[in-house]
Design a protein around this motif. Structure first.
Motif, PDB file in Angstrom:
ATOM      1  N   UNK A 168       1.761  13.349   3.866  1.00  6.69           N
ATOM      2  CA  UNK A 168       2.548  12.425   3.048  1.00  6.69           C
ATOM      3  C   UNK A 168       1.678  11.611   2.098  1.00  6.69           C
ATOM      4  N   UNK A 169       0.425  11.363   2.486  1.00  8.70           N
ATOM      5  CA  UNK A 169      -0.501  10.631   1.616  1.00  8.70           C
ATOM      6  C   UNK A 169      -0.841  11.441   0.364  1.00  8.70           C
ATOM      7  N   UNK A 170      -1.050  12.723   0.539  1.00  7.91           N
ATOM      8  CA  UNK A 170      -1.467  13.610  -0.553  1.00  7.91           C
ATOM      9  C   UNK A 170      -0.790  14.972  -0.385  1.00  7.91           C
ATOM     10  N   UNK A 171       0.532  15.066  -0.621  1.00  2.00           N
ATOM     11  CA  UNK A 171       1.265  16.305  -0.327  1.00  2.00           C
ATOM     12  C   UNK A 171       0.733  17.537  -1.051  1.00  2.00           C
ATOM     13  N   UNK A 172       0.277  17.372  -2.269  1.00  2.00           N
ATOM     14  CA  UNK A 172      -0.222  18.536  -3.012  1.00  2.00           C
ATOM     15  C   UNK A 172      -1.550  19.037  -2.446  1.00  2.00           C
ATOM     16  N   UNK A 173      -2.349  18.138  -1.916  1.00  6.94           N
ATOM     17  CA  UNK A 173      -3.650  18.507  -1.367  1.00  6.94           C
ATOM     18  C   UNK A 173      -3.562  18.952   0.084  1.00  6.94           C
TER      19      UNK A 173
ATOM     20  N   UNK B 194       0.587  12.704  13.005  1.00  3.06           N
ATOM     21  CA  UNK B 194      -0.587  12.314  12.220  1.00  3.06           C
ATOM     22  C   UNK B 194      -0.857  13.302  11.079  1.00  3.06           C
ATOM     23  N   UNK B 195      -0.701  14.588  11.337  1.00  5.90           N
ATOM     24  CA  UNK B 195      -0.847  15.547  10.254  1.00  5.90           C
ATOM     25  C   UNK B 195       0.220  15.321   9.188  1.00  5.90           C
ATOM     26  N   UNK B 196       1.437  15.012   9.602  1.00 11.05           N
ATOM     27  CA  UNK B 196       2.506  14.726   8.638  1.00 11.05           C
ATOM     28  C   UNK B 196       2.168  13.495   7.812  1.00 11.05           C
ATOM     29  N   UNK B 197       1.579  12.481   8.445  1.00 11.23           N
ATOM     30  CA  UNK B 197       1.209  11.264   7.716  1.00 11.23           C
ATOM     31  C   UNK B 197       0.134  11.553   6.676  1.00 11.23           C
ATOM     32  N   UNK B 198      -0.849  12.366   7.040  1.00  9.46           N
ATOM     33  CA  UNK B 198      -1.887  12.742   6.080  1.00  9.46           C
ATOM     34  C   UNK B 198      -1.252  13.535   4.938  1.00  9.46           C
TER      35      UNK B 198
ATOM     36  N   UNK C 272      -3.670  -1.884   6.597  1.00 10.21           N
ATOM     37  CA  UNK C 272      -3.493  -1.970   5.148  1.00 10.21           C
ATOM     38  C   UNK C 272      -2.032  -1.749   4.744  1.00 10.21           C
ATOM     39  N   UNK C 273      -1.198  -1.389   5.724  1.00  8.16           N
ATOM     40  CA  UNK C 273       0.225  -1.210   5.452  1.00  8.16           C
ATOM     41  C   UNK C 273       0.611   0.166   4.933  1.00  8.16           C
ATOM     42  N   UNK C 274      -0.320   1.093   4.915  1.00  8.13           N
ATOM     43  CA  UNK C 274      -0.025   2.449   4.434  1.00  8.13           C
ATOM     44  C   UNK C 274       0.693   3.275   5.504  1.00  8.13           C
ATOM     45  N   UNK C 275       0.350   3.035   6.766  1.00  8.31           N
ATOM     46  CA  UNK C 275       0.939   3.780   7.883  1.00  8.31           C
ATOM     47  C   UNK C 275       1.593   2.812   8.858  1.00  8.31           C
ATOM     48  N   UNK C 276       2.598   3.319   9.555  1.00  6.70           N
ATOM     49  CA  UNK C 276       3.243   2.556  10.623  1.00  6.70           C
ATOM     50  C   UNK C 276       2.244   2.310  11.755  1.00  6.70           C
ATOM     51  N   UNK C 277       2.473   1.238  12.482  1.00  4.95           N
ATOM     52  CA  UNK C 277       1.588   0.896  13.596  1.00  4.95           C
ATOM     53  C   UNK C 277       1.559   1.998  14.661  1.00  4.95           C
TER      54      UNK C 277
ATOM     55  N   UNK D 111      -7.375  13.457   9.595  1.00  2.00           N
ATOM     56  CA  UNK D 111      -7.770  12.144   9.089  1.00  2.00           C
ATOM     57  C   UNK D 111      -9.123  12.234   8.383  1.00  2.00           C
ATOM     58  N   UNK D 112     -10.025  13.026   8.926  1.00  2.00           N
ATOM     59  CA  UNK D 112     -11.324  13.228   8.287  1.00  2.00           C
ATOM     60  C   UNK D 112     -11.157  13.859   6.908  1.00  2.00           C
ATOM     61  N   UNK D 113     -10.229  14.800   6.782  1.00  2.00           N
ATOM     62  CA  UNK D 113      -9.965  15.422   5.485  1.00  2.00           C
ATOM     63  C   UNK D 113      -9.503  14.379   4.475  1.00  2.00           C
ATOM     64  N   UNK D 114      -8.608  13.517   4.902  1.00  2.54           N
ATOM     65  CA  UNK D 114      -8.097  12.466   4.013  1.00  2.54           C
ATOM     66  C   UNK D 114      -9.222  11.529   3.578  1.00  2.54           C
ATOM     67  N   UNK D 115     -10.000  11.055   4.532  1.00  2.00           N
ATOM     68  CA  UNK D 115     -11.091  10.147   4.197  1.00  2.00           C
ATOM     69  C   UNK D 115     -12.173  10.842   3.364  1.00  2.00           C
TER      70      UNK D 115
END
Length: 133
Positions: free
Chosen positions: A121-126, A115-119, A71-76, A43-47
C-alpha cells in the motif's frame, strides 16, 4: 526500484508462501520463522527503497514503530504484528523445549500477510501483491 529492494520484495513474497505451506503441514516453528522473515524482507525492501539500511533486527523493529507507526503512516496493530512475529520467530528458531503452537503459526502467517499488504500500500507500483497474498 533498486535491485536490492526488488530482491527483498521477491524474498518476502516467497517466504510468505513458504510460511503458509509449512503451517499447513504442521511445521509450526518453521512457519513462524518464515512468516517473520517475510515481514522482515518486506519492510527491509521498503526502507531500502527509501535509502535506509539497518544492521540489526532490533533496529528495523524500532524503525517500523518510529518511522511508520508513530509517524501515523501505519496503524498501531501493524507495529504489534511486527513485534509479535519477531518474538515468535525467537521461539521457533531458538526455543529449545518451547515450540510454536498451531494457532500462533496461523496468526503469524496472517500478521505477515498484513505487513506485506501495508508495504504494498505504501508503494503499490513497486511492491505489488499477487492475488493469493
Amino acid at each position: 526500484m533498486s535491485e536490492e529492494a526488488a530482491a527483498l520484495w521477491l524474498r518476502a513474497k516467497s517466504d510468505l508462501e513458504a510460511a503458509k505451506a509449512l503451517s499447513g503441514l504442521g511445521f509450526f516453528d518453521a512457519a513462524a520463522s518464515r512468516a517473520y522473515y517475510a515481514a522482515f524482507s518486506a519492510v527491509s525492501a521498503l526502507f531500502t527503497q527509501r535509502g535506509l539500511a539497518f544492521r540489526k533486527h532490533s533496529q528495523i523493529e524500532s524503525a517500523v514503530h518510529r518511522d511508520l507507526v508513530h509517524a501515523g503512516r501505519w496503524e498501531i496493530g501493524l507495529g504489534a504484528d511486527f513485534s509479535f512475529l519477531r518474538s515468535l520467530r525467537a521461539t521457533g528458531d531458538y526455543g529449545a523445549a518451547m515450540h510454536v503452537i498451531g494457532t500462533d503459526a496461523e496468526a503469524a502467517v496472517e500478521s505477515a500477510r498484513r505487513l506485506l499488504a501495508a508495504v504494498s500500500n505504501e508503494e503499490p507500483a513497486l511492491f505489488p501483491l499477487d492475488e493469493t497474498a
